[in-house]
Design a protein around this motif. Structure first.
Motif, PDB file in Angstrom:
ATOM      1  N   GLU A   4       0.851  -1.189   0.000  1.00  0.00           N
ATOM      2  CA  GLU A   4       0.000   0.000   0.000  1.00  0.00           C
ATOM      3  C   GLU A   4       0.883   1.234   0.000  1.00  0.00           C
ATOM      4  O   GLU A   4       1.894   1.291   0.680  1.00  0.00           O
ATOM      5  CB  GLU A   4      -0.901   0.015   1.224  1.00  0.00           C
ATOM      6  CG  GLU A   4      -1.882   1.157   1.195  1.00  0.00           C
ATOM      7  CD  GLU A   4      -2.948   1.051   2.260  1.00  0.00           C
ATOM      8  OE1 GLU A   4      -3.717   2.010   2.369  1.00  0.00           O
ATOM      9  OE2 GLU A   4      -3.003   0.055   2.975  1.00  0.00           O
ATOM     10  N   THR A   5       0.475   2.208  -0.791  1.00  0.00           N
ATOM     11  CA  THR A   5       1.235   3.456  -0.857  1.00  0.00           C
ATOM     12  C   THR A   5       0.315   4.621  -0.570  1.00  0.00           C
ATOM     13  O   THR A   5      -0.891   4.460  -0.501  1.00  0.00           O
ATOM     14  CB  THR A   5       1.853   3.649  -2.250  1.00  0.00           C
ATOM     15  OG1 THR A   5       0.807   3.652  -3.206  1.00  0.00           O
ATOM     16  CG2 THR A   5       2.839   2.563  -2.579  1.00  0.00           C
ATOM     17  N   LEU A   6       0.888   5.748  -0.428  1.00  0.00           N
ATOM     18  CA  LEU A   6       0.217   7.033  -0.230  1.00  0.00           C
ATOM     19  C   LEU A   6      -0.287   7.219   1.196  1.00  0.00           C
ATOM     20  O   LEU A   6      -0.959   6.382   1.744  1.00  0.00           O
ATOM     21  CB  LEU A   6      -0.961   7.242  -1.190  1.00  0.00           C
ATOM     22  CG  LEU A   6      -0.674   7.175  -2.665  1.00  0.00           C
ATOM     23  CD1 LEU A   6      -1.955   7.441  -3.441  1.00  0.00           C
ATOM     24  CD2 LEU A   6       0.375   8.169  -3.062  1.00  0.00           C
ATOM     25  N   LYS A   7       0.025   8.327   1.748  1.00  0.00           N
ATOM     26  CA  LYS A   7      -0.512   8.748   3.033  1.00  0.00           C
ATOM     27  C   LYS A   7      -1.406   9.947   2.736  1.00  0.00           C
ATOM     28  O   LYS A   7      -0.951  10.932   2.158  1.00  0.00           O
ATOM     29  CB  LYS A   7       0.609   9.176   3.992  1.00  0.00           C
ATOM     30  CG  LYS A   7       1.599   8.070   4.292  1.00  0.00           C
ATOM     31  CD  LYS A   7       1.041   7.154   5.339  1.00  0.00           C
ATOM     32  CE  LYS A   7       2.090   6.173   5.784  1.00  0.00           C
ATOM     33  NZ  LYS A   7       1.730   4.825   5.649  1.00  0.00           N
ATOM     34  N   PRO A   8      -2.690   9.898   3.121  1.00  0.00           N
ATOM     35  CA  PRO A   8      -3.621  10.975   2.757  1.00  0.00           C
ATOM     36  C   PRO A   8      -3.135  12.371   3.112  1.00  0.00           C
ATOM     37  O   PRO A   8      -3.324  13.301   2.347  1.00  0.00           O
ATOM     38  CB  PRO A   8      -4.886  10.613   3.519  1.00  0.00           C
ATOM     39  CG  PRO A   8      -4.824   9.132   3.694  1.00  0.00           C
ATOM     40  CD  PRO A   8      -3.347   8.825   3.832  1.00  0.00           C
ATOM     41  N   GLU A   9      -2.465  12.536   4.263  1.00  0.00           N
ATOM     42  CA  GLU A   9      -2.056  13.880   4.666  1.00  0.00           C
ATOM     43  C   GLU A   9      -0.976  14.456   3.757  1.00  0.00           C
ATOM     44  O   GLU A   9      -0.801  15.653   3.666  1.00  0.00           O
ATOM     45  CB  GLU A   9      -1.606  13.900   6.137  1.00  0.00           C
ATOM     46  CG  GLU A   9      -0.371  13.063   6.451  1.00  0.00           C
ATOM     47  CD  GLU A   9      -0.670  11.602   6.756  1.00  0.00           C
ATOM     48  OE1 GLU A   9       0.269  10.872   7.124  1.00  0.00           O
ATOM     49  OE2 GLU A   9      -1.823  11.170   6.616  1.00  0.00           O
ATOM     50  N   LYS A  10      -0.206  13.611   3.046  1.00  0.00           N
ATOM     51  CA  LYS A  10       0.834  14.094   2.156  1.00  0.00           C
ATOM     52  C   LYS A  10       0.379  14.107   0.706  1.00  0.00           C
ATOM     53  O   LYS A  10       1.025  14.687  -0.138  1.00  0.00           O
ATOM     54  CB  LYS A  10       2.067  13.192   2.261  1.00  0.00           C
ATOM     55  CG  LYS A  10       2.824  13.304   3.543  1.00  0.00           C
ATOM     56  CD  LYS A  10       4.061  12.456   3.459  1.00  0.00           C
ATOM     57  CE  LYS A  10       4.961  12.653   4.642  1.00  0.00           C
ATOM     58  NZ  LYS A  10       6.188  11.883   4.511  1.00  0.00           N
ATOM     59  N   ASN A  11      -0.704  13.470   0.411  1.00  0.00           N
ATOM     60  CA  ASN A  11      -1.125  13.234  -0.956  1.00  0.00           C
ATOM     61  C   ASN A  11      -1.262  14.507  -1.784  1.00  0.00           C
ATOM     62  O   ASN A  11      -0.763  14.576  -2.893  1.00  0.00           O
ATOM     63  CB  ASN A  11      -2.439  12.444  -0.969  1.00  0.00           C
ATOM     64  CG  ASN A  11      -2.824  11.984  -2.354  1.00  0.00           C
ATOM     65  OD1 ASN A  11      -1.987  11.870  -3.229  1.00  0.00           O
ATOM     66  ND2 ASN A  11      -4.090  11.722  -2.532  1.00  0.00           N
ATOM     67  N   SER A  13       0.016  17.695  -1.508  1.00  0.00           N
ATOM     68  CA  SER A  13       1.253  18.401  -1.846  1.00  0.00           C
ATOM     69  C   SER A  13       2.157  17.524  -2.701  1.00  0.00           C
ATOM     70  O   SER A  13       2.806  18.016  -3.630  1.00  0.00           O
ATOM     71  CB  SER A  13       1.978  18.853  -0.579  1.00  0.00           C
ATOM     72  OG  SER A  13       2.366  17.740   0.191  1.00  0.00           O
ATOM     73  N   ASP A  14       2.198  16.227  -2.421  1.00  0.00           N
ATOM     74  CA  ASP A  14       2.993  15.310  -3.240  1.00  0.00           C
ATOM     75  C   ASP A  14       2.465  15.275  -4.664  1.00  0.00           C
ATOM     76  O   ASP A  14       3.232  15.281  -5.618  1.00  0.00           O
ATOM     77  CB  ASP A  14       2.975  13.893  -2.659  1.00  0.00           C
ATOM     78  CG  ASP A  14       3.811  13.763  -1.399  1.00  0.00           C
ATOM     79  OD1 ASP A  14       4.541  14.709  -1.055  1.00  0.00           O
ATOM     80  OD2 ASP A  14       3.733  12.693  -0.761  1.00  0.00           O
ATOM     81  N   SER A  15       1.143  15.253  -4.824  1.00  0.00           N
ATOM     82  CA  SER A  15       0.535  15.202  -6.153  1.00  0.00           C
ATOM     83  C   SER A  15       0.885  16.438  -6.962  1.00  0.00           C
ATOM     84  O   SER A  15       1.164  16.347  -8.157  1.00  0.00           O
ATOM     85  CB  SER A  15      -0.981  15.066  -6.052  1.00  0.00           C
ATOM     86  OG  SER A  15      -1.320  13.792  -5.561  1.00  0.00           O
ATOM     87  N   LYS A  16       0.871  17.587  -6.328  1.00  0.00           N
ATOM     88  CA  LYS A  16       1.215  18.825  -7.039  1.00  0.00           C
ATOM     89  C   LYS A  16       2.671  18.802  -7.491  1.00  0.00           C
ATOM     90  O   LYS A  16       2.975  19.181  -8.619  1.00  0.00           O
ATOM     91  CB  LYS A  16       0.948  20.042  -6.150  1.00  0.00           C
ATOM     92  CG  LYS A  16      -0.534  20.327  -5.981  1.00  0.00           C
ATOM     93  CD  LYS A  16      -0.770  21.503  -5.062  1.00  0.00           C
ATOM     94  CE  LYS A  16      -2.270  21.692  -4.830  1.00  0.00           C
ATOM     95  NZ  LYS A  16      -2.539  22.750  -3.876  1.00  0.00           N
ATOM     96  N   ALA A  17       3.560  18.349  -6.624  1.00  0.00           N
ATOM     97  CA  ALA A  17       4.975  18.268  -6.973  1.00  0.00           C
ATOM     98  C   ALA A  17       5.198  17.240  -8.082  1.00  0.00           C
ATOM     99  O   ALA A  17       5.962  17.491  -9.029  1.00  0.00           O
ATOM    100  CB  ALA A  17       5.808  17.913  -5.746  1.00  0.00           C
TER     101      ALA A  17
END
Length: 184
Positions: A4-11, A13-17
């Motif tokens: 499993e990947t992705l942590k909702p709280e980082k998703n 800002s990570d997606s924008k980058a």
């Protein structure tokens, strides 16, 4: 196997980058689209003892072994499990990359991959394939967007996942053997 990947709280800002990075890469490739953008990947392996091998991939070292039932020491996954892992993780990476580029938020993604072999081929007791007879995978996506956007994403990922493409398409695999530093 399930990862499993992705942590909702980082998703977000990570997606924008990731979207910005993807945009830069695509723009660069579009400027030279008439030229091949070939990249070479490399892994070096060496037998350590018994079935235990060490793989060197960039700065990473990976132990690969067999289960005790086959005479191994179970110090790492076996080579077929590594192939399954490569497919699952490649799918996840390509999902995240293209979801970011398409503006699709992902809360989580898991990929379960299974492969079947006929052990008779591996042990040379019958003239059957020694490799996978089939590979099945299931992707579990959690996202707030509607099904049609996810279906669009699935189509893009399945068309552009390098490991899926490699497993589905015949490719040239060329090998050579050296014995005491001389080509055999």
């Amino acid at each position: 196997m399930s990862v499993e990947t992705l942590k909702p709280e980082k998703n977000e800002s990570d997606s924008k980058a990731l979207a910005e990075k993807l945009k830069q890469i695509v723009e660069k490739l579009q400027k030279v689209s008439h030229e091949p953008a070939t990249r070479e990947f490399r892994a070096d392996t060496e037998l350590v003892k018994g079935y235990l091998t060490k793989a060197q991939i960039r700065q990473f070292t990976l132990d690969i072994d067999e289960k005790p039932g086959l005479g191994g020491t179970d110090k790492g996954p076996n080579p077929l499990e590594v192939v399954l892992t490569a497919l699952g993780t490649c799918q996840e990476i390509v999902y995240v990359m293209h979801a970011a580029g398409m503006g699709i938020p992902l809360d989580s993604i898991k990929v379960n991959v299974k492969g079947r072999i006929d052990a008779r081929g591996f042990f040379n007791v019958a003239q059957v394939p020694s490799g996978f007879l089939g590979v099945d995978y299931e992707v579990d996506i959690k996202s707030p967007v509607d099904r049609s956007k996810i279906k669009e994403l699935v189509d893009v990922v399945n068309a552009h996942c390098p490991l899926l493409d490699t497993l589905q398409r015949p490719i040239n695999v060329n090998g050579s053997v050296r014995l005491n530093d001389e080509l055999l």
